[in-house]
Enzyme design. Structure first.
Site, PDB file in Angstrom:
ATOM      1  N   SER A 120       0.705  -1.284   0.109  1.00 14.55           N
ATOM      2  CA  SER A 120       0.000   0.081   0.090  1.00 14.55           C
ATOM      3  C   SER A 120       0.825   1.344  -0.089  1.00 14.55           C
ATOM      4  CB  SER A 120      -0.932   0.216   1.224  1.00 14.55           C
ATOM      5  OG  SER A 120      -0.299  -0.239   2.256  1.00 14.55           O
ATOM      6  N   THR A 166      -2.155   3.388   4.219  1.00  8.87           N
ATOM      7  CA  THR A 166      -1.055   4.776   4.125  1.00  8.87           C
ATOM      8  C   THR A 166      -0.299   4.380   5.225  1.00  8.87           C
ATOM      9  OG1 THR A 166      -2.552   5.980   3.071  1.00  8.87           O
ATOM     10  CG2 THR A 166      -0.870   7.167   4.119  1.00  8.87           C
ATOM     11  N   THR A 208       1.516   6.947   0.561  1.00  8.77           N
ATOM     12  CA  THR A 208       0.794   5.839  -0.047  1.00  8.77           C
ATOM     13  C   THR A 208       0.617   5.650  -1.641  1.00  8.77           C
ATOM     14  OG1 THR A 208      -1.508   5.254   0.299  1.00  8.77           O
ATOM     15  CG2 THR A 208      -1.416   7.291  -0.467  1.00  8.77           C
ATOM     16  N   ARG A 213      -6.789   9.394 -10.128  1.00 11.65           N
ATOM     17  CA  ARG A 213      -7.379   9.717  -8.643  1.00 11.65           C
ATOM     18  C   ARG A 213      -6.310   9.986  -7.687  1.00 11.65           C
ATOM     19  NH1 ARG A 213      -6.659   7.527  -3.167  1.00 11.65           N
ATOM     20  NH2 ARG A 213      -8.592   7.850  -2.191  1.00 11.65           N
ATOM     21  N   GLY A 225      -5.940  10.894  -3.637  1.00 19.61           N
ATOM     22  CA  GLY A 225      -6.672  10.656  -2.599  1.00 19.61           C
ATOM     23  C   GLY A 225      -6.213  12.004  -1.413  1.00 19.61           C
ATOM     24  N   THR A 231      -5.490   8.025   7.629  1.00 18.11           N
ATOM     25  CA  THR A 231      -5.001   6.679   6.848  1.00 18.11           C
ATOM     26  C   THR A 231      -6.838   6.331   6.649  1.00 18.11           C
ATOM     27  OG1 THR A 231      -4.460   4.404   6.616  1.00 18.11           O
ATOM     28  CG2 THR A 231      -4.982   5.061   8.754  1.00 18.11           C
ATOM     29  N   GLY A 232      -6.981   5.654   5.368  1.00 22.23           N
ATOM     30  CA  GLY A 232      -8.472   5.019   4.951  1.00 22.23           C
ATOM     31  C   GLY A 232      -8.914   5.776   3.801  1.00 22.23           C
TER      32      GLY A 232
END
Ligand code: ASP
Length: 284
Positions: free
Chosen positions: A58, A161, A179, A189, A191, A212-213
């Protein structure tokens, strides 16, 4: 220093980072902090460990690719003077955090993306590399052939991340966030992770926070800067992280798969963490 009088009750230095991969990263950061190096050097060195681990799926080399099979990386870094740098949609560079630091230190800008970020990295002496490992490629091929491709699922297990926060001996804060983003994301994309204020925020007067997430959810509440503001108003790091998660939950009807996790640290070296899902962990 003048702006940060040393308080005997402070617990310093401290380093925290997201997930179990933070253990190895923290070890390297700690090597720096314990000999009196600054938090900025510590967080950069720390997250580089995770970026350079090809087994980590990741972050950095070995990260899961986008839907087109390309590994594209996002990262940002911020120091105690509120200086910051970031890169997004960066391909072929193993350690985007160090490119982000160069953006901060060598340019008048904060964020470079895509081809521009890559050209800048190469100019700065970074080596171009293939970041897609055989394992990540095999999984991507499987994904392409599966039903999931038609309805990309939000999966709280497929993106993790590394975000790291540190306070050094001087009481100065810095943070780093890096990440490969959401596995099999739409090409292009980006984030929350390279967005200062969302994936990471540092205000040396108050504290620092990182995320994170699911980046889309974190961005909607400007997650990390919100947490720092909540701490400024008197909340503990833990309370501030919890309130940010609750705000996100309030703004979403469907909580299925909605994984967001935050870490925070204040000027005393107190830390907190909160996430929308069970099983979130961090390294201290
Ligand atoms: N926050 C990252 C992103 O949305 C992914 C993660 O933390 O797992 O790109």
């Amino acid at each position: 220093t003048k702006t940060n009088p040393v308080n005997k009750n402070q617990s310093k230095p401290v380093v925290i980072s997201t997930w179990i991969h933070g253990m190895e990263a923290n070890k390297t950061a700690w090597e720096r902090l314990k000999v009196g190096d600054n938090a900025l050097n510590a967080v950069e060195a720390g997250v580089r460990v995770t970026e350079s681990d090809p087994k980590n799926r990741s972050v950095g080399i070995g990260g899961n690719p986008d839907a087109a099979g390309e590994v594209t990386l996002d990262a940002c870094i911020m120091n105690h003077k509120s200086e910051c740098g970031a890169v997004a949609y960066l391909k072929n560079i193993e350690n985007p955090i160090s490119v982000a630091r160069k953006v901060m230190e060598e340019t008048p800008h904060v964020l470079l993306v895509g081809q521009g970020a890559l050209s800048f990295a190469i100019e700065q002496g970074f080596e171009k590399k293939d970041l897609l490992t055989e394992e990540a490629k095999a999984d991507w091929i499987k994904w392409k052939e599966s039903e999931n491709q038609k309805k990309p699922e939000i999966n709280h297990e497929n993106h993790d991340t590394i975000s790291m926060l540190a306070i050094d001996k001087e009481g100065n804060l810095s943070g780093a966030c890096t990440t490969s983003g959401w596995a099999y994301k739409l090409p292009g994309r980006v984030g929350d992770s390279p967005i200062i204020g969302s994936g990471l925020f540092v205000d040396n007067e108050v504290g620092a926070a990182c995320a994170t997430g699911i980046g889309e959810a974190v961005i909607r509440i400007s997650g990390s800067s919100t947490i720092v503001e909540l701490m400024r108003q008197g909340k503990s790091p833990q309370e501030a992280c919890k309130e940010a998660v609750n705000r996100i939950l309030k703004k979403h009807k469907d909580h299925e798969g909605l994984q967001v996790g935050f870490l925070a640290i204040n000027k005393k070296g107190e830390v907190g963490a909160y996430s929308s899902y069970y099983g979130f962990n961090y390294a201290y």
